[in-house]
Design a protein around this motif. Structure first.
Motif, short mmCIF file in Angstrom:
data_model
loop_
_atom_site.label_atom_id
_atom_site.label_comp_id
_atom_site.label_asym_id
_atom_site.label_seq_id
_atom_site.Cartn_x
_atom_site.Cartn_y
_atom_site.Cartn_z
N ALA A 157 0.83 -1.22 0.00
CA ALA A 157 0.00 0.00 0.00
C ALA A 157 0.85 1.26 0.00
O ALA A 157 0.52 2.24 -0.66
CB ALA A 157 -0.93 -0.01 1.20
N ILE A 160 2.16 1.74 -3.54
CA ILE A 160 1.12 2.23 -4.44
C ILE A 160 0.89 3.72 -4.23
O ILE A 160 0.83 4.51 -5.19
CB ILE A 160 -0.19 1.45 -4.22
N THR A 218 -3.93 4.61 -0.34
CA THR A 218 -4.20 3.53 -1.30
C THR A 218 -5.66 3.12 -1.28
O THR A 218 -6.23 2.77 -2.33
CB THR A 218 -3.29 2.33 -0.99
#
Length: 701
Positions: A157, A160, A218
Motif C-alpha cells: 500500500a 502504491i 491507497t
C-alpha cells in the motif's frame, strides 16, 4: 483419547490473537492482546503479553491456569532470527512454567502460510508493505522481498501511494509525463494529505512522515480505480505486476522442487491490498505471462486468523497431526493456468478467465490508443446497479442510526427572553449500549454547571430526561440513563484489530441535526496521548479523516460491520480528528459497576490539547500571524456555554501560555492548578496575533 490442547498466536506490531484448539482441531478458547513484536517491545514485555493472553484463553476454554497446554506456537512479527526466537521461548517458560509443555516460535509469514498451505506453498503479503515466502513440501524455505519501504515494499500500500504521488510530481515537472489524466488522483491526494499545493506534501514526506498514514491513501485510490479512473488503474496494475514478480521468482524455485507433480502451487494472499484484486488482476496476469510461469497457481484468501496456523505448527512441533478443514480455513479466489501458446488462462470465482480480455480494469491499464476507442469503450459501459453494489456506507447507517441519540444540556434557572425555553448550555451525541436505557457519551458533553438538565432525543423524535450515572474526566467518558426499556443498541466491536486505511463512519448530531453521517478512513490506530500533549490520559487514540465536529462528540465511530470501534472525541483541524478506542470504553463500563462515588473538584468548562511540535506546526501553517515565540501552552478546543471559562471570556482557539504567572506547558499543569490554587485564575492567552489576559473563577462541581 486423552484431552490435548494446542495454542497459536498471530502477533503483529499493533495487535495479537491467540486461539487454543483441542485434539480434534476445534477452537475452545480465544484471547486478544496488544502487539507482540519483541524488537519494538523487548523480550521481557513481549513474554508478559503472551502469558497474559494464554491465561485469558485458558480461562475462556475452562482450562486451569496451572495446567500446561501441550504445545504453543508463536508466529510473531519480527521473529525471523532463530537466536532471539529461542530467547523468547525460554523467557516465556521462565515467567510461567505452566504455560505450555513445548513452545515453537516463527515469523508471522509462517503463521499465514501454515494456515492456508500446511503442506507447502507460498504466502504473498501485501499490506502496508509487502513480503513473500515459499515453503516446499520437503521443508525448504525461500524468501523474496520484504525489505521495507526504503529498499522494497513493491506492490504494498505504501508503494502504491508513493507511485501515485510521484506520478503527479513527475507529470507536473515534465520529468515523466503521465500516461493518463491526473486530475482525479490529485484531488484524492490533496484531500488525504490536506494539501493545496505539491509543496504542502513535503512535511508528510520528511518531518512528519508516517508510513501508515501515507499508505492509507491507497484505499482511496482503490475506490478511484473501481470508478474507472485510468491513472489509478494503471498504478494498481503496476502493483499487481510487482506482486506477480514475487510469485514468479519463488515459482521458479518451487518448479524445480516439485518433482514433476501437476498439483497447483497454493499462494496464500494476505493483506489489505488484496481487497483490490479486480484492479490488481490485469497486471498480475500480464506479469505471469511475461515471466512464463510454468506451474499452476491457486490464489487463496484466509477465512480465519493465522493463529490457527500457529496452533497447527505447535501440534506439528510435538509430532501431532492436528485435523483441519481446508474449506473452513481459506477460499480459492483465482486459479492461474499457464498455456503452451503463451496465453493466460485462469479461473476467477469459478468462471473461465482467458487472457486480459475478461479482467475488469484491463482497458484502463493498457490505455486508450485513440479517441475512437474511447467512444467505443464508453458505449458498452453500464452503470446500472452500482448504487446497490457500492452503498456500503448507507448499509452501515441503516443498522447503526437507531441507537444514536442527541444530547442537550439545559439550565432550567435561565430562560430565553423570546421563546421562554431553558437556555442550552451544551450539546453533543451519544449511543445506546444497553436496551434498558444506558447511553455512552463523552464526559465533556454532560459535565456542566450544577442543577442542569440532561435532555435526550431518540431517533423516533421522542425526548427523555437523562441522569448521569458515571463520569471519568481522565478518559473523557461518561454514561447516562433514560427511563425507557427495549431500546435498539449499538454493537461494540474491538479496536485491537483496526487497520490504517480501513473505512469508518462517524455518526452524531452536529448543530442539533440528528443522525448526521460523515465517512473517512483510519489514519492511525496508535496515536498516543503523550504525542497529542494530553498528559495523564495514558491511552492511545484512533486518528481518522472522517470529520468530527462539536456535535459529533460522544457519537460512535463505526466500522463497516456496523460495530462501534471508537467514540468521537475531538477535531484538531480539517482532516485530523480523534476517537477514543472502544476497548478503553469496555474497561470503563466494567469499572463503573464497582466505582466509588465521585469527589468534588474545581470545574473550568473547557476541552483542551497540549501544544506539541506537530500541533504548533499545523497552527502556524493555518495562521501565519501567530507569534513566532510560542513554544508551549494549551490549545482551547471547546468552551462550554455558561461555564466559568465562557463567563470569563475564554474562546475556542485561544492558546493559554501561563496561569497566575506560572508557565503552562501541558494540560497536566492546568489540572494541577485547579487542584491546588484557590480563588481566581489569571490566564495569559494568545488570540490570533494578540496577547491578552482573562480572569476565570472555577466552580466546585
Amino acid at each position: 483419547m486423552n484431552k490435548m490442547y494446542f495454542g497459536g498466536v498471530e502477533g503483529g506490531a499493533t495487535h495479537s490473537n491467540l486461539v487454543i484448539c483441542n485434539e480434534s482441531g476445534k477452537v475452545v478458547g480465544k484471547a486478544r492482546g496488544p502487539g507482540t513484536n519483541h524488537w519494538a517491545l523487548g523480550i521481557e514485555e513481549c513474554a508478559k503479553r503472551i502469558i497474559d493472553m494464554v491465561h485469558a484463553a485458558k480461562e475462556d476454554a475452562g482450562i486451569p491456569l496451572d495446567q500446561p497446554i501441550d504445545s504453543l506456537g508463536l508466529t510473531l512479527s519480527g521473529c525471523e532470527q532463530e537466536s532471539s526466537n529461542a530467547d523468547l521461548a525460554v523467557r516465556v517458560r521462565e515467567k510461567d512454567g505452566a504455560c505450555a509443555g513445548a513452545i515453537y516460535v516463527a515469523s508471522d509469514t509462517a503463521g499465514s502460510l501454515f494456515t492456508g498451505a500446511p503442506n507447502g506453498g507460498m504466502v504473498l503479503i501485501a499490506g502496508t508493505g509487502s513480503n513473500a515466502l515459499l515453503r516446499t513440501p520437503d521443508g525448504q524455505q525461500y524468501g523474496c522481498g520484504g525489505w521495507g519501504y526504503l529498499l522494497g515494499d513493491e506492490g504494498g500500500a505504501y508503494w502504491i501511494a508513493h507511485r501515485a504521488v510521484k506520478a503527479i510530481f513527475d507529470d507536473e515537472d515534465g520529468l515523466l509525463p503521465s500516461p493518463h489524466p491526473t486530475v482525479r488522483v490529485w484531488e484524492v491526494i490533496s484531500e488525504h494529505f490536506k494539501a493545496e499545493t505539491r509543496a504542502d506534501l513535503l512535511p508528510h514526506a520528511y518531518k512528519h512522515f508516517d508510513k501508515s498514514h501515507f499508505a492509507g491513501l491507497t484505499a482511496k485510490l482503490s475506490k478511484l480505480a473501481e470508478q474507472g479512473d485510468a491513472l489509478s488503474q494503471h498504478v494498481f496494475a503496476g502493483a499487481g505486476a510487482a506482486l506477480a514478480a514475487h510469485a514468479a521468482a519463488l515459482a521458479e524455485r518451487a518448479h524445480g522442487a516439485r518433482n514433476g507433480t501437476s498439483a497447483a502451487l497454493r499462494v496464500v494472499c494476505v493483506g489489505s491490498v488484496w481487497n483490490s484484486w479486480d484492479a490488481l488482476r490485469p497486471g498480475v496476469l500480464k506479469q505471469l505471462a511475461a515471466r512464463r510461469v510454468k506451474i499452476e497457481l491457486e490464489l487463496v484468501r484466509l477465512k480465519v486468523s493465522s493463529a490457527m496456523g500457529a496452533a497447527w505448527l505447535a501440534a506439528k512441533h510435538v509430532n501431532y497431526s492436528l485435523p483441519r478443514d481446508d474449506s473452513a480455513f481459506c477460499e480459492v479466489f483465482y486459479t492461474y493456468r499457464p498455456d503452451v501458446n503463451g496465453k493466460v488462462n485462469g479461473t476467477h470465482n469459478g468462471k473461465l478467465d482467458n487472457g486480459l480480455q475478461g479482467c475488469g480494469f484491463a482497458t484502463g491499464i493498457v490505455g486508450y490508443v485513440s479517441a475512437k476507442e474511447k467512444v467505443s469503450a464508453a458505449s458498452v459501459i453500464s452503470l446500472s446497479g452500482r448504487r446497490d453494489k457500492y452503498n456500503f456506507i448507507a448499509d452501515v447507517v441503516a443498522v447503526s442510526a437507531p441507537s444514536v441519540v442527541y444530547i442537550e444540556i439545559k439550565d432550567d434557572r435561565r430562560r430565553d427572553i423570546v421563546t421562554g425555553q431553558s437556555i442550552t448550555l451544551s450539546n453533543g451525541s451519544g449511543f445506546i449500549v444497553k436496551e434498558d436505557g444506558l447511553i455512552l457519551t463523552n464526559a465533556h458533553v454532560v459535565v456542566n454547571k450544577p442543577n442542569a438538565t440532561v435532555n435526550v432525543r431518540l431517533m423516533d423524535g421522542s425526548n427523555h430526561t437523562g441522569f448521569v450515572e458515571d463520569v471519568d474526566l481522565k478518559s473523557d467518558l461518561a454514561t447516562l440513563r433514560i427511563p425507557v426499556k427495549n431500546l435498539p443498541t449499538m454493537k461494540l466491536g474491538s479496536s485491537a484489530d483496526i487497520k490504517p486505511g480501513e473505512w469508518v463512519v462517524a455518526m452524531g448530531s452536529p448543530l442539533a441535526l440528528s443522525n448526521t453521517v460523515t465517512a473517512g478512513v483510519i489514519s492511525s490506530t496508535q496515536r498516543a496521548s503523550e504525542e497529542l500533549g494530553l498528559i495523564g490520559k495514558d491511552m492511545v487514540y484512533i486518528q481518522t479523516d472522517a470529520p468530527i465536529t462539536f456535535g459529533n462528540s460522544g457519537g460512535p465511530l463505526v466500522n463497516l460491520d456496523g460495530e462501534a470501534i471508537g467514540i468521537n472525541s475531538m477535531k484538531v483541524t480539517s482532516g485530523i480528528s480523534f476517537a477514543i478506542p472502544i476497548d478503553y470504553v469496555k474497561e470503563f463500563l466494567a469499572k463503573s459497576k464497582t466505582k466509588s462515588p465521585p469527589v468534588s473538584r474545581r470545574y473550568l468548562g473547557i476541552t483542551m490539547l497540549s501544544l506539541t511540535p506537530n500541533i504548533l506546526f499545523e497552527l502556524r501553517m493555518r495562521n501565519p500571524e501567530m507569534p513566532s515565540d510560542i513554544d508551549h501552552g494549551i490549545l482551547v478546543w471547546k468552551v462550554i456555554i455558561g461555564s466559568p471559562a465562557y463567563n470569563g471570556g475564554l474562546q475556542p482557539g485561544d492558546i493559554v501560555t501561563s496561569i497566575n504567572g506560572s508557565p503552562v506547558r501541558s494540560a497536566g499543569d492546568l489540572y494541577s492548578v485547579l487542584e491546588t490554587a484557590p480563588g481566581k485564575l489569571s490566564m495569559l492567552i494568545v488570540r490570533g496575533k494578540t496577547r491578552t489576559t482573562v480572569t476565570i473563577t472555577p466552580e466546585i462541581h
